[in-house]
Design a protein around this motif. Structure first.
Motif, PDB file in Angstrom:
ATOM      1  N   LYS A  68       0.814  -1.218   0.000  1.00  0.00           N
ATOM      2  CA  LYS A  68       0.000   0.000   0.000  1.00  0.00           C
ATOM      3  C   LYS A  68       0.848   1.270   0.000  1.00  0.00           C
ATOM      4  O   LYS A  68       1.868   1.344   0.666  1.00  0.00           O
ATOM      5  CB  LYS A  68      -0.852   0.023   1.267  1.00  0.00           C
ATOM      6  CG  LYS A  68      -2.157  -0.735   1.158  1.00  0.00           C
ATOM      7  CD  LYS A  68      -3.079  -0.306   2.293  1.00  0.00           C
ATOM      8  CE  LYS A  68      -4.282  -1.226   2.505  1.00  0.00           C
ATOM      9  NZ  LYS A  68      -4.792  -1.975   1.413  1.00  0.00           N
ATOM     10  N   ALA A  70       0.582   5.783   0.006  1.00  0.00           N
ATOM     11  CA  ALA A  70      -0.179   7.033   0.061  1.00  0.00           C
ATOM     12  C   ALA A  70       0.630   8.082  -0.673  1.00  0.00           C
ATOM     13  O   ALA A  70       1.833   8.190  -0.486  1.00  0.00           O
ATOM     14  CB  ALA A  70      -0.392   7.454   1.506  1.00  0.00           C
ATOM     15  N   ARG A 119     -14.695   3.566   1.582  1.00  0.00           N
ATOM     16  CA  ARG A 119     -13.487   2.877   1.116  1.00  0.00           C
ATOM     17  C   ARG A 119     -12.260   3.297   1.921  1.00  0.00           C
ATOM     18  O   ARG A 119     -11.394   2.485   2.227  1.00  0.00           O
ATOM     19  CB  ARG A 119     -13.257   3.156  -0.380  1.00  0.00           C
ATOM     20  CG  ARG A 119     -14.199   2.399  -1.265  1.00  0.00           C
ATOM     21  CD  ARG A 119     -13.915   2.646  -2.731  1.00  0.00           C
ATOM     22  NE  ARG A 119     -12.574   2.212  -3.126  1.00  0.00           N
ATOM     23  CZ  ARG A 119     -12.007   2.525  -4.294  1.00  0.00           C
ATOM     24  NH1 ARG A 119     -12.649   3.289  -5.160  1.00  0.00           N
ATOM     25  NH2 ARG A 119     -10.795   2.095  -4.586  1.00  0.00           N
ATOM     26  N   PHE A 120     -12.209   4.569   2.276  1.00  0.00           N
ATOM     27  CA  PHE A 120     -11.078   5.090   3.046  1.00  0.00           C
ATOM     28  C   PHE A 120     -11.001   4.402   4.416  1.00  0.00           C
ATOM     29  O   PHE A 120      -9.957   3.881   4.801  1.00  0.00           O
ATOM     30  CB  PHE A 120     -11.231   6.609   3.205  1.00  0.00           C
ATOM     31  CG  PHE A 120     -10.230   7.241   4.127  1.00  0.00           C
ATOM     32  CD1 PHE A 120      -8.855   7.125   3.898  1.00  0.00           C
ATOM     33  CD2 PHE A 120     -10.650   7.981   5.233  1.00  0.00           C
ATOM     34  CE1 PHE A 120      -7.932   7.715   4.747  1.00  0.00           C
ATOM     35  CE2 PHE A 120      -9.724   8.576   6.094  1.00  0.00           C
ATOM     36  CZ  PHE A 120      -8.363   8.439   5.848  1.00  0.00           C
ATOM     37  N   SER A 122     -12.270   1.648   5.392  1.00  0.00           N
ATOM     38  CA  SER A 122     -12.042   0.203   5.371  1.00  0.00           C
ATOM     39  C   SER A 122     -10.746  -0.152   4.627  1.00  0.00           C
ATOM     40  O   SER A 122     -10.510  -1.313   4.309  1.00  0.00           O
ATOM     41  CB  SER A 122     -13.247  -0.508   4.752  1.00  0.00           C
ATOM     42  OG  SER A 122     -13.405  -0.047   3.417  1.00  0.00           O
ATOM     43  N   CYS A 123      -9.938   0.846   4.361  1.00  0.00           N
ATOM     44  CA  CYS A 123      -8.657   0.638   3.668  1.00  0.00           C
ATOM     45  C   CYS A 123      -8.834  -0.102   2.349  1.00  0.00           C
ATOM     46  O   CYS A 123      -8.010  -0.942   1.975  1.00  0.00           O
ATOM     47  CB  CYS A 123      -7.680  -0.146   4.544  1.00  0.00           C
ATOM     48  SG  CYS A 123      -6.928   0.834   5.810  1.00  0.00           S
ATOM     49  N   ASP A 124      -9.883   0.217   1.652  1.00  0.00           N
ATOM     50  CA  ASP A 124     -10.176  -0.471   0.401  1.00  0.00           C
ATOM     51  C   ASP A 124      -9.461   0.252  -0.767  1.00  0.00           C
ATOM     52  O   ASP A 124     -10.097   0.860  -1.625  1.00  0.00           O
ATOM     53  CB  ASP A 124     -11.698  -0.492   0.192  1.00  0.00           C
ATOM     54  CG  ASP A 124     -12.065  -1.234  -1.075  1.00  0.00           C
ATOM     55  OD1 ASP A 124     -11.254  -2.053  -1.537  1.00  0.00           O
ATOM     56  OD2 ASP A 124     -13.170  -0.975  -1.608  1.00  0.00           O
ATOM     57  N   ASP A 126      -5.229   0.395  -2.881  1.00  0.00           N
ATOM     58  CA  ASP A 126      -3.796   0.085  -2.905  1.00  0.00           C
ATOM     59  C   ASP A 126      -3.003   1.380  -2.892  1.00  0.00           C
ATOM     60  O   ASP A 126      -1.937   1.473  -2.312  1.00  0.00           O
ATOM     61  CB  ASP A 126      -3.439  -0.714  -4.162  1.00  0.00           C
ATOM     62  CG  ASP A 126      -4.160  -2.042  -4.203  1.00  0.00           C
ATOM     63  OD1 ASP A 126      -3.889  -2.868  -3.309  1.00  0.00           O
ATOM     64  OD2 ASP A 126      -5.014  -2.242  -5.093  1.00  0.00           O
ATOM     65  N   LEU A 128      -3.554   5.479  -2.191  1.00  0.00           N
ATOM     66  CA  LEU A 128      -4.425   6.544  -1.711  1.00  0.00           C
ATOM     67  C   LEU A 128      -3.813   7.884  -2.112  1.00  0.00           C
ATOM     68  O   LEU A 128      -2.659   8.165  -1.789  1.00  0.00           O
ATOM     69  CB  LEU A 128      -4.534   6.456  -0.181  1.00  0.00           C
ATOM     70  CG  LEU A 128      -5.371   7.525   0.520  1.00  0.00           C
ATOM     71  CD1 LEU A 128      -6.852   7.366   0.198  1.00  0.00           C
ATOM     72  CD2 LEU A 128      -5.154   7.479   2.031  1.00  0.00           C
ATOM     73  N   LEU A 142      -5.574   8.462   9.660  1.00  0.00           N
ATOM     74  CA  LEU A 142      -4.334   8.148   8.929  1.00  0.00           C
ATOM     75  C   LEU A 142      -3.241   7.600   9.838  1.00  0.00           C
ATOM     76  O   LEU A 142      -2.524   6.670   9.474  1.00  0.00           O
ATOM     77  CB  LEU A 142      -3.825   9.395   8.200  1.00  0.00           C
ATOM     78  CG  LEU A 142      -4.587   9.780   6.936  1.00  0.00           C
ATOM     79  CD1 LEU A 142      -4.129  11.155   6.444  1.00  0.00           C
ATOM     80  CD2 LEU A 142      -4.409   8.734   5.836  1.00  0.00           C
ATOM     81  N   MET A 145      -3.334   3.955  10.318  1.00  0.00           N
ATOM     82  CA  MET A 145      -3.179   3.079   9.155  1.00  0.00           C
ATOM     83  C   MET A 145      -1.694   2.789   8.943  1.00  0.00           C
ATOM     84  O   MET A 145      -0.839   3.495   9.447  1.00  0.00           O
ATOM     85  CB  MET A 145      -3.716   3.785   7.908  1.00  0.00           C
ATOM     86  CG  MET A 145      -5.216   3.896   7.884  1.00  0.00           C
ATOM     87  SD  MET A 145      -5.720   4.728   6.367  1.00  0.00           S
ATOM     88  CE  MET A 145      -7.493   4.478   6.457  1.00  0.00           C
ATOM     89  N   PHE A 147       1.172   2.230   5.858  1.00  0.00           N
ATOM     90  CA  PHE A 147       1.516   2.300   4.442  1.00  0.00           C
ATOM     91  C   PHE A 147       2.964   1.826   4.239  1.00  0.00           C
ATOM     92  O   PHE A 147       3.844   2.198   5.015  1.00  0.00           O
ATOM     93  CB  PHE A 147       1.394   3.740   3.927  1.00  0.00           C
ATOM     94  CG  PHE A 147      -0.011   4.269   3.982  1.00  0.00           C
ATOM     95  CD1 PHE A 147      -0.868   4.105   2.911  1.00  0.00           C
ATOM     96  CD2 PHE A 147      -0.469   4.919   5.128  1.00  0.00           C
ATOM     97  CE1 PHE A 147      -2.165   4.596   2.961  1.00  0.00           C
ATOM     98  CE2 PHE A 147      -1.763   5.408   5.195  1.00  0.00           C
ATOM     99  CZ  PHE A 147      -2.622   5.248   4.105  1.00  0.00           C
TER     100      PHE A 147
END
Ligand code: ADP
Ligand code: MG
Length: 503
Positions: A68, A70, A119-120, A122-124, A126, A128, A142, A145, A147
């Motif tokens: 993933k 960002a 989507r944000f 639920s981390c849906d 690859d 962002l 953030l 999460m 990355f």
């Protein structure tokens, strides 16, 4: 199967070329190298050299490997633009339709916003794509999460708020506690009692790449980057040099003499041992070469070399050797000749490897982690396992394995059971004497290596390619005379040009 850096580097290069239809530029190749080693770093370069493009391709490359990213942009329109470019890139790759790119745009319709939010949270995604402002507004989400890569385009904007720095660091896996401790360390000037507060480095952390054309951040907080990730914003971490490397296969004294007679002057000659050196120097002197050595009366002989009374000076090639370090005579030193690749030889049992061999392995990391370097100074005969544990405090296991495998992918084992590893840093230091910034210009140098062993040579070549992107020419393809002209041209005094302009 060994992880092979060169192969991975080629893959990334081809990947870039496939989607962009153009090869990586020199800058981008340097960044690619660091990126593939999972290092956090700054891209300091003027606008238009391909920083943003690099970030986009890098995130897509990771996405295809299940990682993933960002991407943080200073404005909504830049975020939007990048999203569109990324979608274009994606369309050029066959198996990329599964890659999910999520863009935040503050002017989205209500239903779009709701979808984004879902989507944000639920981390849906690859990749962002967000703005600096979004980082401030949504720091709570953030920071929780993770990355693998956070790419910040135009870091100057985001550094305006120190809270943002914390958020970025948290996004790649630093805890609030780690950040606070690092900050404390920075605040207390007294670093003497810092022995047990060795920085946690980037262990199991994601990568932070920040891009800036002019980054000159103020204040203490940006120093957190250095403390935690080993980099400083606004500092060039690689050297610029212009050197042609030439390999000569046969280690023949006659050939050596012939070459010295062509080059004539300004030559450093590196040998592996003093014994070897004595023999060579005797042979050359008998054949009329004005040559000095470092091992008898260095100061005196070096002075003679400086005054052009000697044309060649011979020394032993070791990392802390007199010729390797501490000499800065850009107009005087034009050529270097290595009589054999600088190398270490040690028994196959890696645990018996002398400390300095392993130190060399991690030399790049040591440069970036002063505390680790200090530690090394105080430890003799460090065992591999201990070293591993130590280094793992600073870098991830993945990176450690990559480095070790990269280093050991070209091994030479001699008949008497010794491992031979080219001492690449010494080769770089030594040859670097011939190419320096001098009166606002970069002097060109030539480095000639006599090496008969293909394995040893290939190993040096691939490491050099990896570290500096430097190529080799075989002796048959060389036109020494025209190279010599280039070497001389690069040293011509600036004044000659400016005189003409003055008139
Ligand atoms: P920066 O972010 O450093 O300002 P960009 O990534 O926006 O640079 O690139 C500047 C321009 O150069 C763009 O038009 C881009 O398409 C082009 N470009 C980027 N990388 C390459 C490359 N490897 N070869 C040729 N052109 C490139
Ligand atoms: Mg840009």
């Amino acid at each position: 199967i060994y992880w092979n850096f060169q192969q991975n580097f080629d893959t990334f290069g081809k990947f870039f070329e496939h989607i962009f239809q153009k090869p990586l530029t020199g800058y981008q190749r340097t960044w690619a190298r660091r990126f593939l080693l999972s290092k956090s770093f700054t891209l300091v370069a003027p606008t238009g050299v391909g920083k943003t493009t690099f970030g986009l391709v890098a995130s897509l490359f990771l996405a295809l490997n299940g990682k993933k990213s960002a991407l943080v942009f200073p404005t909504v329109s830049l975020a939007q633009q990048s999203f569109e470019r990324l979608e274009e890139f994606k369309a050029k790759i066959e198996n990329a339709n599964t890659v999910k790119i999520l863009l935040f745009n503050s002017s989205m319709t209500k239903s779009r916003k709701e979808e984004f939010e879902k989507r944000f949270l639920s981390c849906d995604f690859d990749i962002l794509i967000i703005t600096t402002q979004f980082v401030s507004k949504r720091k709570d989400v953030l920071s929780k999460m993770f990355f693998d890569l956070v790419f910040v385009d135009d870091v100057d904007a985001i550094l305006k708020s120190s809270k943002n720095i914390d958020t970025l660091l948290q996004m790649i896996g630093f805890s609030e506690d780690e950040i606070e401790k690092a900050f404390e360390r920075l605040r207390s000037k007294n670093k003497e009692n810092g022995q047990d507060t060795v920085s946690n480095g980037s262990k199991n952390k994601g990568m932070l790449i920040v891009s800036s054309a002019t980054a000159k951040p103020q204040g203490l907080k940006p120093l957190l980057f250095r403390e935690l990730l080993g980099f400083e914003i606004g500092r060039f971490t690689f050297n610029i040099r212009n050197i042609t490397n030439i390999r000569i296969r046969k280690r023949s004294k006659e050939k050596l003499l012939e070459i010295i007679n062509i080059l004539k002057d300004g030559i450093l000659l590196f040998v592996n041992t003093e014994e070897e050196g004595k023999e060579i120097v005797k042979f050359l002197a008998e054949n009329g070469i004005k040559i000095g050595t470092t091992w008898i009366n260095f100061e005196e002989e070096f002075e003679l070399f400086k005054e052009r009374k000697l044309n060649v000076i011979c020394g032993v090639s070791s990392y802390y050797g007199k010729l390797i370090r501490g000499i800065d005579l850009p107009d005087r030193i034009k050529y270097c000749i290595f009589w054999g690749t600088p190398s270490f030889r040690f028994s196959v049992d890696i645990d018996k490897a002398p400390r300095f061999v392993l130190e060399r392995v991690f030399v790049e990391y040591l440069e970036e982690h002063p505390k680790l370097k200090e530690y090394f100074k105080n430890v003799e005969n460090l065992q591999t396992e201990k070293l591993r544990q130590l280094v793992l405090k600073y870098i991830s296991e993945e990176t450690y394995n990559k480095i070790v495998q990269e280093l050991f992918s070209h091994l030479k084992i001699t008949d008497d059971g010794k491992l031979v590893i080219p001492d690449v840093p010494t080769y770089i230091q030594g040859s670097g004497r011939t190419s320096r910034m001098f009166e606002m210009r970069l002097t060109k140098g030539i480095s000639i290596l006599f090496e008969e062993d293909d394995t040893v040579f290939e190993s040096l070549k691939s490491r050099l390619m990896f570290l500096l992107d430097e190529e080799w020419i075989e002796e048959n393809d060389v036109e020494l005379e025209s190279l010599i002209v280039e070497v001389e041209e690069s040293r011509k005094s600036r004044n000659e040009d400016s005189n003409i302009i003055d008139i």
